[in-house]
Motif scaffolding. Structure first.
Motif, PDB file in Angstrom:
ATOM      1  N   LEU A 293      -2.443   0.066  12.490  1.00 30.69           N
ATOM      2  CA  LEU A 293      -3.897  -0.014  12.569  1.00 30.69           C
ATOM      3  C   LEU A 293      -4.434  -1.263  11.876  1.00 30.69           C
ATOM      4  N   GLU A 294      -3.910  -1.549  10.679  1.00 29.92           N
ATOM      5  CA  GLU A 294      -4.423  -2.688   9.916  1.00 29.92           C
ATOM      6  C   GLU A 294      -4.060  -4.017  10.568  1.00 29.92           C
ATOM      7  N   LEU A 295      -2.880  -4.091  11.165  1.00 26.28           N
ATOM      8  CA  LEU A 295      -2.428  -5.332  11.795  1.00 26.28           C
ATOM      9  C   LEU A 295      -2.898  -5.448  13.246  1.00 26.28           C
ATOM     10  N   TRP A 357       4.797  -5.829   5.330  1.00 25.39           N
ATOM     11  CA  TRP A 357       3.958  -4.683   4.981  1.00 25.39           C
ATOM     12  C   TRP A 357       4.557  -3.880   3.829  1.00 25.39           C
ATOM     13  N   LEU A 358       5.862  -3.653   3.877  1.00 23.32           N
ATOM     14  CA  LEU A 358       6.511  -2.904   2.809  1.00 23.32           C
ATOM     15  C   LEU A 358       6.386  -3.630   1.466  1.00 23.32           C
ATOM     16  N   GLY A 359       6.522  -4.963   1.508  1.00 19.70           N
ATOM     17  CA  GLY A 359       6.330  -5.721   0.278  1.00 19.70           C
ATOM     18  C   GLY A 359       4.894  -5.648  -0.205  1.00 19.70           C
ATOM     19  N   ARG A 360       3.963  -5.711   0.711  1.00 19.96           N
ATOM     20  CA  ARG A 360       2.533  -5.636   0.392  1.00 19.96           C
ATOM     21  C   ARG A 360       2.179  -4.300  -0.268  1.00 19.96           C
ATOM     22  N   MET A 361       2.834  -3.227   0.156  1.00 19.92           N
ATOM     23  CA  MET A 361       2.560  -1.899  -0.380  1.00 19.92           C
ATOM     24  C   MET A 361       3.421  -1.550  -1.591  1.00 19.92           C
ATOM     25  N   ALA A 411      -1.820   6.908  -1.928  1.00 24.84           N
ATOM     26  CA  ALA A 411      -3.122   6.697  -2.564  1.00 24.84           C
ATOM     27  C   ALA A 411      -3.830   5.486  -1.968  1.00 24.84           C
ATOM     28  N   ALA A 412      -3.074   4.414  -1.698  1.00 22.37           N
ATOM     29  CA  ALA A 412      -3.681   3.192  -1.160  1.00 22.37           C
ATOM     30  C   ALA A 412      -4.255   3.400   0.230  1.00 22.37           C
ATOM     31  N   THR A 413      -3.689   4.328   0.982  1.00 23.59           N
ATOM     32  CA  THR A 413      -4.178   4.544   2.346  1.00 23.59           C
ATOM     33  C   THR A 413      -5.472   5.342   2.384  1.00 23.59           C
ATOM     34  N   VAL A 414      -5.821   6.022   1.287  1.00 24.21           N
ATOM     35  CA  VAL A 414      -7.003   6.892   1.325  1.00 24.21           C
ATOM     36  C   VAL A 414      -8.110   6.487   0.353  1.00 24.21           C
ATOM     37  N   GLU A 461      -9.420   0.432  -8.911  1.00 21.83           N
ATOM     38  CA  GLU A 461      -9.109  -0.914  -9.351  1.00 21.83           C
ATOM     39  C   GLU A 461      -7.695  -1.260  -8.930  1.00 21.83           C
ATOM     40  N   GLY A 462      -7.508  -2.472  -8.445  1.00 22.81           N
ATOM     41  CA  GLY A 462      -6.181  -2.890  -8.032  1.00 22.81           C
ATOM     42  C   GLY A 462      -6.258  -3.994  -7.002  1.00 22.81           C
ATOM     43  N   ARG A 463      -5.236  -4.107  -6.153  1.00 17.73           N
ATOM     44  CA  ARG A 463      -5.150  -5.163  -5.149  1.00 17.73           C
ATOM     45  C   ARG A 463      -5.393  -4.575  -3.762  1.00 17.73           C
ATOM     46  N   ARG A 464      -6.319  -5.186  -3.005  1.00 19.36           N
ATOM     47  CA  ARG A 464      -6.622  -4.669  -1.678  1.00 19.36           C
ATOM     48  C   ARG A 464      -5.452  -4.938  -0.731  1.00 19.36           C
ATOM     49  N   VAL A 465      -5.036  -3.883  -0.007  1.00 17.00           N
ATOM     50  CA  VAL A 465      -3.929  -4.014   0.933  1.00 17.00           C
ATOM     51  C   VAL A 465      -4.327  -3.632   2.356  1.00 17.00           C
ATOM     52  N   LEU A 466      -5.420  -2.918   2.512  1.00 14.46           N
ATOM     53  CA  LEU A 466      -5.937  -2.637   3.840  1.00 14.46           C
ATOM     54  C   LEU A 466      -7.438  -2.425   3.756  1.00 14.46           C
ATOM     55  N   SER A 467      -8.091  -2.502   4.886  1.00 11.21           N
ATOM     56  CA  SER A 467      -9.547  -2.443   4.919  1.00 11.21           C
ATOM     57  C   SER A 467     -10.050  -1.027   4.680  1.00 11.21           C
TER      58      SER A 467
END
Length: 635
Positions: A293-295, A357-361, A411-414, A461-467
């Protein structure tokens, strides 16, 4: 002749001298009384130099055998508490008894007298050591202050004391693998004790962890009950705040009493939550959906084939697919947890973007948590990242991750698309002042309100990885898995649970998958309309039982366990079921399993899936892999 009378000033002087004498007499008597109290009636233990952190008063330390109050001694190593101030680790004042044999009169009599105070003392061995031609011999270690006083009252010349301290964990098994332990010299050798060893020795203020003891105890009870009910060999449970990364509870079973670290078996000391590496199974399908979805590789209305995929002599198929349609839309792929469909999505993403993507997450590195036991994931070498690897990783095989890594990725996906840093420290603590070797810093990223039928905002707080838009879609898809998919047994009315099941066959010593040995896991979030907490449950080799119709997959064991856990910890965390607005919230979260195709859009599907051509090519040219001949991983 009348007697000569003294001048008035001499009379006044004599009177003053008299009262001064009376005053000194009272001071002398008071001093004598004080000495009598301090040396005979109520003697006090000596202190050993500089002040340090005081421990809480406990009966063993404050009352002697005769009921008299003992002084509170001071210790060097700081305490560790949970987020609410509950003491998890503390140091108790103790003493070491030693002797100078050359100053003793009768070693045998000395040993007999010491035995009356120290019941564990071996008289025969002690006599032999006291007769040695030495000036220093240890007789007993870690005796209590009341025992020290009793030995001192024996009045034996040549017997001395060395003040020290002993680490104590008052809650026993609670958070044992998190706390770790110290060695005989009071230096940390595992867990938080090792990570913050310098801080605990230099600063007397307690370290406050993010753990909530109440939630920790409930998590252990629920997961332990499930482990025994489903006859699993091990289990793990994690509760984490998806906004802050604070780990509210982390359980690994079997466990041990933290006070018996040295005698605990290796399997009990092994922290399955951060050290154990397991193939995530279908929980990883959440990541392939998020990447697609993100890509912009796929949309929710695209269709993917569920037909078994043959690669040479290997076959990728679902355990039970007779109720599947030949083509499933993306939400239905997650809800029904189809392996071939996930493999097709992974092929559309491709090897390079999958690795990125795996590295990004964060799946290619160890999870940056304050535990030295946190291990690195097991990932394929880039040179071996062929078509077979791309497909198997798409449904959670061929890669091994820790449970905490899965929780972090979920957690990052939600939470709006922010990769947070898991932490065992309460946010009241400043990581910069603690000195942990592995403490990571995160960058604050402000997010717009992320609401789905709720007026509270999520601002992690953290690094954005998806919209944020992708995150909203994934929240609805995860909710769909609980309402209409494989995770229906996780539903808790009013908590709007969402999640993804995952069952992975374990790998044996010969490198092949074991048909009847599974890792069953469920990664979940609640409440999905305003994500607050991630809840993860994993069972290691659960058995099928009559009530599960002999199935051992996650939908039958890990999923209902997570539901029970959420129902119990919700009120503790201050979240109560919203039954009154349930219909409105569920409507806001609803999504069809097969979304309608927008007008004028040509979706992926029959004849249009770019991954299909690569599958046909792979069938003609077998890939090097260790998958077994009929590959049937579970859900």
């Amino acid at each position: 002749m009348a007697a000569r009378r003294e001048p008035p000033y001499l009379e006044r002087m004599h009177i003053r001298i008299f009262w001064v004498g009376v005053g000194f007499t009272f001071l002398f008597l008071a001093l004598c009384l004080r000495l009598l109290l301090a040396s005979i009636i109520n003697p006090m233990l000596p202190t050993n130099g500089e002040a340090s952190a005081q421990i809480p008063i406990v009966p063993d330390l404050t009352e002697g055998d005769d009921g008299r109050t003992m002084p509170v001694l001071q210790v060097q190593r700081a305490a560790i508490t949970d987020r609410n101030g509950q003491i998890l680790a503390m140091s108790l004042p103790v003493a070491q008894v030693y002797a100078n044999p050359q100053e003793l009169i009768d070693p045998a009599d000395t040993a007999k007298k010491l035995k009356t105070v120290l019941p564990d003392l071996d008289v025969k061995s002690t006599v032999q050591r006291l007769r040695q031609d030495k000036q220093f011999v240890y007789l007993a270690r870690d005796i209590s202050p009341s025992q020290q006083l009793a030995v001192n009252n024996l009045g034996i010349p040549g017997i001395y004391f060395e003040n020290g301290e002993r680490r104590h964990y008052p809650l026993g098994r609670t958070a044992a693998q998190i706390l770790g332990a110290v060695d005989i010299d009071d230096h940390g050798v595992a867990g938080i004790e090792k990570s913050f060893n310098d801080r605990l020795l230099k600063d007397r203020a307690p370290i406050r962890l993010s753990i909530d003891t109440r939630v920790q105890v409930v998590t252990r009870d629920v997961v332990n009950e499930a482990m025994h009910h489903f006859q699993a060999k091990g289990a793990a449970g994690i509760v984490m705040d998806v906004r802050t990364g604070e780990i509210i509870s982390m359980v690994s079973l079997p466990d041990y009493d933290a006070n018996d670290f040295g005698r605990a078996p290796d399997d009990a000391r092994f922290n399955r939550a951060v050290t154990g590496m397991y193939e995530p199974g279908s929980t990883f399908k959440l990541q392939v959906a998020a990447a697609a979805l993100e890509l912009k590789v796929a949309h929710i209305w695209d269709r993917f084939s569920t037909i078994p995929i043959k690669i040479g002599r290997f076959t990728i198929r679902d355990i039970k697919s007779d109720h599947f349609a030949p083509w499933l839309a993306l939400p239905d792929v997650l809800a029904k947890s189809s392996n071939p469909a996930a493999a097709h999505i992974a092929l559309d993403i491709g090897a390079e973007r999958q690795q990125s993507w795996l590295g990004r997450m964060g799946f290619l590195d160890r999870v940056p948590v304050e535990l030295p036991e946190a291990a690195r994931p097991i990932v394929p070498a880039r040179k071996n990242w062929g078509i077979a690897t791309v497909m198997t990783i798409g449904f959670g095989h061929g890669i091994a991750e820790s449970p905490l890594a899965i929780v972090r990725g979920t957690a990052a996906t939600v939470n709006g698309g922010i990769l947070i840093t898991p932490t065992l420290l309460s946010h009241d603590e400043d990581p910069d002042t603690l000195g942990a070797d592995e403490t990571s810093q995160s960058t604050s990223v402000g997010l717009p309100p992320a609401r789905d039928g709720d007026d509270r905002a999520v601002t992690p707080e953290g690094r954005r990885v998806l919209s944020d838009g992708t995150s909203r879609l994934l929240r609805r898809m995860l909710r769909l898995d609980v309402t209409q998919g494989t995770a229906r047994k996780a539903e808790v009315p009013g908590y709007f649970v969402g999640g993804k099941t995952g069952t992975a066959e374990k790998i044996g010593a010969n490198g092949r998958y074991l048909k009847h040995a599974n890792i069953s896991a469920f990664t979940s979030i609640f409440p999905m309309n305003n994500p607050r907490y991630a809840v993860y449950v994993m069972l290691d080799e659960p058995k099928g039982i009559p009530e599960t119709y002999n199935f051992s997959t996650a939908g039958w064991n890990a999923t209902p366990t997570a539901g029970k856990l959420i129902a119990r910890i919700g009120p503790i965390l201050g979240l109560f079921p919203d039954v009154e607005n349930a219909a409105k919230i569920d409507a806001a979260l609803a999504m069809p399993l097969e979304p309608a195709i927008p007008p004028g859009v040509r979706p992926l599907g029959p004849g249009n899936d770019p991954g299909a051509a690569r599958v046909r090519k792979a069938e003609k040219k077998p890939q090097a892999t260790k998958m077994k001949s009929s590959y049937r991983p579970g859900k």
